[in-house]
Design a protein around this motif. Structure first.
Motif, PDB file in Angstrom:
ATOM      1  N   UNK A   3       0.839  -1.031   0.097  1.00 33.97           N
ATOM      2  CA  UNK A   3      -0.065  -0.077  -0.090  1.00 33.97           C
ATOM      3  C   UNK A   3       0.988   1.217   0.059  1.00 33.97           C
ATOM      4  N   UNK A   4       1.881   1.232   0.798  1.00 34.70           N
ATOM      5  CA  UNK A   4       3.027   2.538   0.871  1.00 34.70           C
ATOM      6  C   UNK A   4       4.317   1.970   0.235  1.00 34.70           C
ATOM      7  N   UNK A   5       4.463   2.475  -0.771  1.00 33.76           N
ATOM      8  CA  UNK A   5       5.690   1.894  -1.415  1.00 33.76           C
ATOM      9  C   UNK A   5       6.871   2.889  -1.056  1.00 33.76           C
ATOM     10  N   UNK A   6       7.934   2.179  -1.161  1.00 31.22           N
ATOM     11  CA  UNK A   6       9.535   2.973  -0.767  1.00 31.22           C
ATOM     12  C   UNK A   6      10.026   3.007  -2.379  1.00 31.22           C
ATOM     13  N   UNK A   7      10.330   4.196  -2.859  1.00 24.01           N
ATOM     14  CA  UNK A   7      11.059   4.385  -4.156  1.00 24.01           C
ATOM     15  C   UNK A   7      12.423   4.227  -3.876  1.00 24.01           C
ATOM     16  N   UNK A   8      13.142   3.450  -4.933  1.00 21.41           N
ATOM     17  CA  UNK A   8      14.772   3.348  -4.696  1.00 21.41           C
ATOM     18  C   UNK A   8      15.302   3.740  -5.906  1.00 21.41           C
ATOM     19  N   UNK A   9      16.576   3.718  -6.119  1.00 19.32           N
ATOM     20  CA  UNK A   9      17.370   4.251  -7.056  1.00 19.32           C
ATOM     21  C   UNK A   9      17.164   3.096  -8.142  1.00 19.32           C
ATOM     22  N   UNK A  10      16.617   2.014  -8.169  1.00 15.07           N
ATOM     23  CA  UNK A  10      16.514   0.980  -9.149  1.00 15.07           C
ATOM     24  C   UNK A  10      15.082   1.150  -9.782  1.00 15.07           C
ATOM     25  N   UNK A 149      12.318  -1.608 -11.638  1.00 11.91           N
ATOM     26  CA  UNK A 149      10.776  -1.605 -11.589  1.00 11.91           C
ATOM     27  C   UNK A 149      10.499  -0.217 -12.573  1.00 11.91           C
ATOM     28  N   UNK A 150       9.490  -0.523 -13.320  1.00 15.37           N
ATOM     29  CA  UNK A 150       9.080   0.594 -14.234  1.00 15.37           C
ATOM     30  C   UNK A 150       7.498   0.978 -13.664  1.00 15.37           C
ATOM     31  N   UNK A 151       7.556   2.258 -13.191  1.00 16.55           N
ATOM     32  CA  UNK A 151       6.186   2.734 -12.857  1.00 16.55           C
ATOM     33  C   UNK A 151       5.730   3.567 -14.224  1.00 16.55           C
ATOM     34  N   UNK A 152       4.465   3.524 -14.520  1.00 16.24           N
ATOM     35  CA  UNK A 152       4.154   4.297 -15.450  1.00 16.24           C
ATOM     36  C   UNK A 152       2.561   5.040 -15.485  1.00 16.24           C
ATOM     37  N   UNK A 153       2.944   6.230 -15.973  1.00 19.13           N
ATOM     38  CA  UNK A 153       1.787   6.982 -15.854  1.00 19.13           C
ATOM     39  C   UNK A 153       1.681   7.999 -17.212  1.00 19.13           C
ATOM     40  N   UNK A 154       0.388   8.556 -17.516  1.00 17.90           N
ATOM     41  CA  UNK A 154       0.476   9.268 -18.719  1.00 17.90           C
ATOM     42  C   UNK A 154      -0.741   9.124 -19.480  1.00 17.90           C
ATOM     43  N   UNK A 155      -0.515   9.436 -20.807  1.00 21.75           N
ATOM     44  CA  UNK A 155      -1.689   9.429 -21.747  1.00 21.75           C
ATOM     45  C   UNK A 155      -1.369   8.345 -22.917  1.00 21.75           C
ATOM     46  N   UNK A 156      -2.203   7.705 -23.576  1.00 23.23           N
ATOM     47  CA  UNK A 156      -3.506   7.275 -23.095  1.00 23.23           C
ATOM     48  C   UNK A 156      -3.416   5.990 -22.519  1.00 23.23           C
ATOM     49  N   UNK A 174       9.772  -5.542 -13.644  1.00 23.63           N
ATOM     50  CA  UNK A 174       8.520  -5.261 -12.684  1.00 23.63           C
ATOM     51  C   UNK A 174       7.916  -4.230 -13.203  1.00 23.63           C
ATOM     52  N   UNK A 175       6.634  -4.232 -13.464  1.00 26.09           N
ATOM     53  CA  UNK A 175       5.710  -3.094 -13.908  1.00 26.09           C
ATOM     54  C   UNK A 175       4.566  -2.702 -13.132  1.00 26.09           C
ATOM     55  N   UNK A 176       4.618  -1.233 -12.916  1.00 22.41           N
ATOM     56  CA  UNK A 176       3.298  -0.922 -11.969  1.00 22.41           C
ATOM     57  C   UNK A 176       2.643   0.555 -12.884  1.00 22.41           C
ATOM     58  N   UNK A 177       1.437   0.188 -13.277  1.00 13.59           N
ATOM     59  CA  UNK A 177       0.805   1.415 -13.698  1.00 13.59           C
ATOM     60  C   UNK A 177       0.047   2.160 -12.678  1.00 13.59           C
ATOM     61  N   UNK A 178       0.435   3.522 -12.682  1.00 13.64           N
ATOM     62  CA  UNK A 178      -0.263   4.264 -11.609  1.00 13.64           C
ATOM     63  C   UNK A 178      -1.661   5.014 -12.234  1.00 13.64           C
ATOM     64  N   UNK A 179      -2.607   4.272 -12.167  1.00 16.09           N
ATOM     65  CA  UNK A 179      -4.018   4.494 -12.569  1.00 16.09           C
ATOM     66  C   UNK A 179      -4.488   5.816 -12.668  1.00 16.09           C
ATOM     67  N   UNK A 180      -4.611   6.245 -11.475  1.00 15.84           N
ATOM     68  CA  UNK A 180      -5.334   7.553 -11.457  1.00 15.84           C
ATOM     69  C   UNK A 180      -4.245   8.640 -11.781  1.00 15.84           C
ATOM     70  N   UNK A 181      -3.075   8.459 -12.185  1.00 19.83           N
ATOM     71  CA  UNK A 181      -2.229   9.475 -12.997  1.00 19.83           C
ATOM     72  C   UNK A 181      -2.180   8.914 -14.594  1.00 19.83           C
ATOM     73  N   UNK A 182      -3.275   8.265 -14.985  1.00 18.38           N
ATOM     74  CA  UNK A 182      -3.300   8.190 -16.534  1.00 18.38           C
ATOM     75  C   UNK A 182      -4.909   8.563 -16.765  1.00 18.38           C
ATOM     76  N   UNK A 183      -5.148   8.760 -17.844  1.00 18.35           N
ATOM     77  CA  UNK A 183      -6.470   8.757 -18.670  1.00 18.35           C
ATOM     78  C   UNK A 183      -6.554   7.901 -19.867  1.00 18.35           C
ATOM     79  N   UNK A 184      -7.800   7.475 -20.164  1.00 17.80           N
ATOM     80  CA  UNK A 184      -7.912   6.485 -21.154  1.00 17.80           C
ATOM     81  C   UNK A 184      -8.872   7.148 -22.311  1.00 17.80           C
ATOM     82  N   UNK A 185      -8.669   6.651 -23.684  1.00 22.14           N
ATOM     83  CA  UNK A 185      -9.632   7.019 -24.588  1.00 22.14           C
ATOM     84  C   UNK A 185     -10.773   6.129 -24.522  1.00 22.14           C
ATOM     85  N   UNK A 186     -10.687   4.897 -24.527  1.00 22.75           N
ATOM     86  CA  UNK A 186     -11.742   3.937 -24.499  1.00 22.75           C
ATOM     87  C   UNK A 186     -12.424   3.762 -25.758  1.00 22.75           C
ATOM     88  N   UNK A 187     -11.846   3.128 -26.783  1.00 24.58           N
ATOM     89  CA  UNK A 187     -12.645   2.972 -28.080  1.00 24.58           C
ATOM     90  C   UNK A 187     -12.900   1.429 -28.273  1.00 24.58           C
TER      91      UNK A 187
END
Length: 212
Positions: A3-10, A149-156, A174-187
């Motif tokens: 729930x609470x993540x510690x971000x590292x230099x990796x 670890x790659x955290x992803x935010x953005x559009x779309x 390892x990949x984590x998408x930060x959902x409420x730091x993204x928005x979708x088009x939804x086609x």
């Protein structure tokens, strides 16, 4: 992920295409696209490693519907690498629409990756163009920096964020998408399909609240 993540230099924050043409009033606006900017800026402060991507198309780009007689945006065509969605003309090199949103804190970035600049091939993913084999150079950067670890935010969410996350996961990160730091088009249900893909591939979906 915790729930609470510690971000590292990796770890690296990959911010996808927060550009004027994808925000309200832009040529290919993602609904509420600009609303993620404060969240992206806040999260970026937690990271040593921040990468921005920038759609950077020539005006004659193959993915632009006006470059195909009789075609309309959101129709498809077949190219050597498969089915290609046609888009309104957007993020043309050197135009205001291709610039990052003015409130995005671009100085936090260690790297800017421009994609989609080859006239004959589109590029959703930050790692590979749409033939799934032409590299952008980002994969080599991540490996040379020994990031994990790659955290992803953005559009779309359901296009460039999705393809970037999938390619990073396939490359062994390892990949984590930060959902409420993204928005979708939804086609045609593309947001739901994106969530299914993330579950199937072991891509985590996290919230802003995970970042203390």
């Amino acid at each position: 992920m915790d729930l609470n993540m510690t971000i590292s230099d990796r770890d690296v924050l990959l911010v996808i295409d927060v550009q004027n043409d994808f925000c309200t009033g832009g040529a290919l606006a993602v609904p509420g696209g600009e609303k993620i900017v404060p969240a992206v800026n806040r999260i970026a402060q937690k990271f040593t490693n921040v990468v921005l991507t920038q759609d950077w198309h020539p005006r004659e780009h193959v993915s632009f519907a006006p470059n195909h007689e009789g075609k309309q945006p959101f129709q498809t065509i077949e190219l050597d690498y498969g089915t290609q969605m046609l888009w309104p003309t957007h993020c043309v090199q050197g135009t205001a629409g291709a610039e990052f949103h003015r409130e995005l804190e671009v100085l936090r970035a260690n790297l800017v990756v421009r994609k989609g600049f080859r006239h004959g091939i589109d590029s959703y993913s930050a790692l590979f163009e749409n033939d799934h084999k032409t590299p952008t150079g980002l994969l080599g950067y991540l490996r040379e920096r020994e990031l994990k670890t790659v955290f992803v935010a953005g559009l779309a969410l359901d296009f460039c964020v999705r393809f970037s996350a999938e390619d990073a996961r396939a490359a062994g990160f390892e990949v984590a998408v930060i959902e409420n730091a993204c928005r979708g088009i939804d086609l045609d249900g593309s947001v739901a399909a994106t969530h299914r893909s993330f579950r199937e591939r072991g891509i985590s979906v996290v919230s802003l609240e995970a970042f203390p």
